[in-house]
Design an enzyme around this catalytic site. Structure first.
Site, mmCIF file in Angstrom:
data_model
loop_
_atom_site.group_PDB
_atom_site.id
_atom_site.type_symbol
_atom_site.label_atom_id
_atom_site.label_comp_id
_atom_site.label_asym_id
_atom_site.label_seq_id
_atom_site.Cartn_x
_atom_site.Cartn_y
_atom_site.Cartn_z
ATOM 1 N N GLU A 203 0.608 -1.449 0.008
ATOM 2 C CA GLU A 203 0.093 -0.067 -0.122
ATOM 3 C C GLU A 203 0.771 1.122 -0.119
ATOM 4 O O GLU A 203 0.671 2.205 1.069
ATOM 5 C CB GLU A 203 -0.854 -0.023 1.271
ATOM 6 C CG GLU A 203 -1.818 -1.237 1.387
ATOM 7 C CD GLU A 203 -2.785 -1.542 2.309
ATOM 8 O OE1 GLU A 203 -2.724 -0.544 3.449
ATOM 9 O OE2 GLU A 203 -3.577 -2.395 2.587
ATOM 10 N N GLU B 206 -6.412 -10.563 -1.377
ATOM 11 C CA GLU B 206 -7.357 -10.336 -0.080
ATOM 12 C C GLU B 206 -8.614 -10.263 -0.403
ATOM 13 O O GLU B 206 -9.282 -9.513 -0.042
ATOM 14 C CB GLU B 206 -6.678 -8.914 0.566
ATOM 15 C CG GLU B 206 -5.435 -8.915 1.034
ATOM 16 C CD GLU B 206 -4.912 -7.691 1.752
ATOM 17 O OE1 GLU B 206 -5.879 -7.174 2.145
ATOM 18 O OE2 GLU B 206 -3.543 -7.333 1.757
HETATM 19 O O1 9MR Z 1 -7.666 -7.914 8.495
HETATM 20 C C1 9MR Z 1 -6.618 -7.097 9.067
HETATM 21 C C2 9MR Z 1 -7.181 -6.602 10.436
HETATM 22 O O2 9MR Z 1 -7.415 -7.565 11.397
HETATM 23 C C3 9MR Z 1 -6.234 -5.444 11.037
HETATM 24 O O3 9MR Z 1 -6.689 -5.089 12.203
HETATM 25 C C4 9MR Z 1 -5.731 -4.567 9.890
HETATM 26 C C5 9MR Z 1 -4.885 -3.506 10.377
HETATM 27 O O4 9MR Z 1 -4.636 -2.622 9.755
HETATM 28 O O5 9MR Z 1 -5.335 -5.097 8.763
HETATM 29 C C6 9MR Z 1 -6.129 -5.976 8.185
HETATM 30 O O6 9MR Z 1 -5.588 -6.472 7.119
HETATM 31 C C7 9MR Z 1 -5.272 -5.498 6.122
HETATM 32 C C8 9MR Z 1 -4.139 -6.048 5.297
HETATM 33 O O7 9MR Z 1 -3.147 -6.275 6.221
HETATM 34 C C9 9MR Z 1 -3.415 -5.158 4.223
HETATM 35 N N1 9MR Z 1 -4.786 -4.962 3.251
HETATM 36 C C10 9MR Z 1 -6.028 -4.366 3.850
HETATM 37 C C11 9MR Z 1 -6.380 -5.500 5.022
HETATM 38 C C12 9MR Z 1 -7.823 -5.096 5.617
HETATM 39 O O8 9MR Z 1 -7.672 -3.791 6.342
#
Ligand code: 9MR
Length: 328
Positions: free
Chosen positions: A130, A238
């Protein structure tokens, strides 16, 4: 019963993001349906780096072991991100930023420890996650990475990762990747890296969709046409499909409406039909979750609003969307 991994064995790996709890609660589905796994949070900087130079890989190792015992691919998520990074990576104890030299050294040390620890057990890394700004007209996101190191932090990260492990696949990963403006920027970023000889082997397309994206299929397809020409692997990293149109403000639903269920199923049907056309370029398709009883979308963008974005229901049974994906 048909399984996802069998249905797609001639196409691409089918993965799921799991967390430490899911490894217990969703063990059967994980082992029977999926051929790849990603840790939802357990491999992020903040989860493994406990203090400067001090790592704890206990939880991540348990998950990687499970994947290996079950013959699954393992995606490493993620080495470099502006979020979920411990402050000591980029800040001095007084809160000021460390110098460019120090952050580059910290970045290389993290990549070294992480890559050496998982060597031979992780097949692909999201090296940088990102990094692009969502706003039109802006290119890279301003973060401690760009503020302290500059825009070359990506080149430095990929080069360092390739030196650690020449055999592992190295990915750039981002979201909203089908938006026309963002897809142009993603293409520009990857092409620039390739032109500079930076060792990037793949592009991760996060694919957090919602039911209104059914009206966006032209853009989705155009983005795939664009990315397929890059000449590197594509991973869907994802995938989920929120039941809620962004305009839908209802918070009281305790189960999806039949309209939602049908739209989610239709989106998955159309999306996988397109992915099958890109077999050969798309090498792996990972869902961001396993079954609807646990999804990050229960707390995003509305905290505590239940969502049902996956192929298995809250009781781990296949939904209509499952059949549309698995039977073709
Ligand atoms: O699913 C993840 C969630 O449990 C966390 O709290 C969050 C923190 O930023 O990250 C989520 O996963 C993310 C992933 O690492 C990167 N792309 C977006 C995902 C959804 O937010």
């Amino acid at each position: 019963m048909t399984t996802l991994k069998d249905a797609y064995k001639d196409y691409f790996y089918i993965g799921a993001a799991a967390n430490a709890r899911g490894l217990e609660t969703h063990r059967d589905l994980l082992a029977t349906q999926f051929s790849s796994m990603t840790c939802e949070n357990e491999m992020k900087h903040m989860s493994v780096a406990k203090a400067p130079g001090q790592y704890d890989f206990t939880v991540a190792d348990k998950m990687v072991d499970f994947a290996k015992e079950n013959g699954m691919q393992m995606r490493g998520h993620c080495m470099v991100w502006h979020a979920q990074a411990a402050r000591f990576l980029y800040q001095n104890p007084d809160g000021s930023y460390v110098s460019r030299e120090t952050l580059i050294a910290n970045l290389k040390a993290h990549i070294h420890t992480y890559a050496q620890h998982f060597k031979g057990r992780v097949n692909a890394y999201d090296v940088v996650n990102e990094a692009i700004d969502d706003k039109n007209g802006l290119f890279l996101r301003r973060s401690f990475w760009t503020e302290i190191i500059g825009d070359d932090f990506l080149d430095i990260a990929f080069t360092a990762a390739a030196l650690e492990d020449p055999d592992v696949k190295l990915f750039y990963n981002d979201y909203n990747e089908w938006y026309p403006d963002k897809s142009e920027k993603i293409e520009k970023l990857v092409r620039g890296m390739l032109e500079r000889g930076i060792p990037i082997s793949g592009l991760g397309l996060q694919s957090h969709y919602n039911v209104s994206c059914l009206n966006d299929f032209d853009n989705i397809r155009r983005a795939y046409e664009r990315y397929a020409k890059l000449g590197i692997d594509l991973h869907v990293t994802e995938l989920d499909v929120s039941c809620f149109d962004p305009e839908d403000k209802r918070t009281e639903l305790t189960e999806p409406t039949s309209e939602m269920t049908e739209k989610v199923a239709l989106f998955y049907e159309k999306f996988f039909a397109m992915l099958r056309e890109y077999k050969g370029v798309v090498k792996s398709v990972t869902f961001w979750g396993i079954a609807d009883d646990y999804t990050w979308l229960d707390n995003f963008p509305v905290r505590g609003r239940k969502n049902w974005p996956l192929l298995f229901d809250i009781n781990h049974q296949p939904k209509e969307a499952f059949w549309r994906v698995a039977q073709f």
